[in-house]
Motif scaffolding. Sequence first.
Motif, short mmCIF file in Angstrom:
data_model
loop_
_atom_site.label_atom_id
_atom_site.label_comp_id
_atom_site.label_asym_id
_atom_site.label_seq_id
_atom_site.Cartn_x
_atom_site.Cartn_y
_atom_site.Cartn_z
N SER A 1 0.99 -1.07 0.11
CA SER A 1 0.04 0.07 0.07
C SER A 1 0.80 1.39 -0.01
O SER A 1 1.97 1.26 0.42
N GLU A 2 0.19 2.37 -0.59
CA GLU A 2 0.94 3.53 -0.43
C GLU A 2 1.16 4.10 0.96
O GLU A 2 1.80 4.94 1.30
N ASP A 3 0.15 3.68 1.81
CA ASP A 3 -0.07 4.20 3.15
C ASP A 3 1.24 3.82 3.96
O ASP A 3 1.90 4.64 4.65
N LYS A 4 1.72 2.54 3.44
CA LYS A 4 3.05 2.15 4.28
C LYS A 4 4.13 2.88 3.71
O LYS A 4 5.10 3.42 4.61
N LYS A 5 4.12 3.48 2.46
CA LYS A 5 5.32 4.06 1.81
C LYS A 5 5.48 5.72 2.61
O LYS A 5 6.21 6.31 2.80
N LYS A 6 4.06 5.99 2.86
CA LYS A 6 4.18 7.52 3.65
C LYS A 6 3.94 7.47 4.75
O LYS A 6 4.03 8.58 5.54
N ALA A 7 3.95 6.41 5.51
CA ALA A 7 3.78 6.08 7.21
C ALA A 7 5.23 6.73 7.79
O ALA A 7 6.17 6.64 7.32
N THR A 8 4.79 7.42 8.78
CA THR A 8 5.77 8.00 9.49
C THR A 8 6.94 6.96 10.17
O THR A 8 6.30 5.87 10.65
N PRO A 9 7.96 6.85 9.88
CA PRO A 9 8.92 5.82 10.35
C PRO A 9 8.81 5.81 12.22
O PRO A 9 8.73 6.50 12.71
N VAL A 10 8.86 4.25 12.45
CA VAL A 10 8.77 4.02 13.86
C VAL A 10 10.17 4.68 14.48
O VAL A 10 11.18 4.40 13.96
N THR A 11 9.89 5.43 15.63
CA THR A 11 10.99 6.17 16.19
C THR A 11 11.90 5.03 17.14
O THR A 11 11.20 3.69 17.30
N ARG A 12 13.06 5.06 17.27
CA ARG A 12 13.84 4.27 17.95
C ARG A 12 13.43 4.19 19.47
O ARG A 12 13.41 2.87 19.79
N GLU A 13 12.89 4.83 19.88
CA GLU A 13 12.14 4.87 21.21
C GLU A 13 11.01 3.93 21.29
O GLU A 13 10.98 2.88 22.09
#
Length: 280
Positions: free
Chosen positions: A85-97
């Motif tokens: 999905s395009e949503d996954k490409k545009k999703a905010t990366p999960v932070t290290r925390e």
Amino acid sequence: RSTLFPYTTLFRSASLMTSNSIKRKIRNTIEFYRTTEGVDMFADNKDSNLIFVRPGTVRTEQIKQSIDLKRCPSVEKALSAKDSSEDKKKATPVTREDRAYVANQLCDKFFDVRAFGQVLGTVGGLTGAVQIEHAISVNELYINDRTITTCQVANKSEAESKDRSMGRQSGVEYALFPIVIHVNSIVAAQNGFTRKDYDNLITLLKEIWDVTNSSVRNLQYEKMFIFEHENMRGNMPMKDIREAIKIKQNVDRPKSFADFDVSIDQNLVSKFTGVKVIEY
């Protein structure tokens, strides 16, 4: 009802028992003990000894059920997005925390995550405190192939055409599989893999073979050597530990553990301080 007909030996070769096979047996035994009344091994702390990798489960759903999604909305978005999905490409990366939070929560709940580690896809992953090597048989194997019959057919159409079904089974005459397992103290501290987890693992390694045996796979525990180090980084190199374990095959075609001599080279071990060898 089945009838076995011994057949001839097909071939000789060395064999491999994969680390995944050994881990699966440990996981299955923990699940069996946790859900069996009267077995007190995990009775006092069942909620922290769940098994993450179970047949039929979905990894993303397992993670969602194990964490507080309100605590890390970026993780929820990453888990909900489809691979294409395009949503996954545009999703905010999960932070290290947030990745660390997910890893900590899963380690708190699941024995196999803190012990063996886990790939968590878009939300990270972690290394396990316990690393298990593939086990290669010491001796060449003699494989016995058998023809089996059963009076119960598979379906109604077979019932009209025949009164029995045919099949085959293969079995190893005898094989000795040394299993090498490493417990990394530094990773154990990071994952919350405790001394009790360690003690439970030792007990499981003695018992999993009896719990998971079947009519065509009869495995048994024979002997265990534990090298305990005073230093978290280790006091004796792994190459020397391997050399210190002596396995001698006394006959060409072994039929039991008695056909091997298994011992420790104490002279080699004594060259290293801070190492204690425990034999079970």
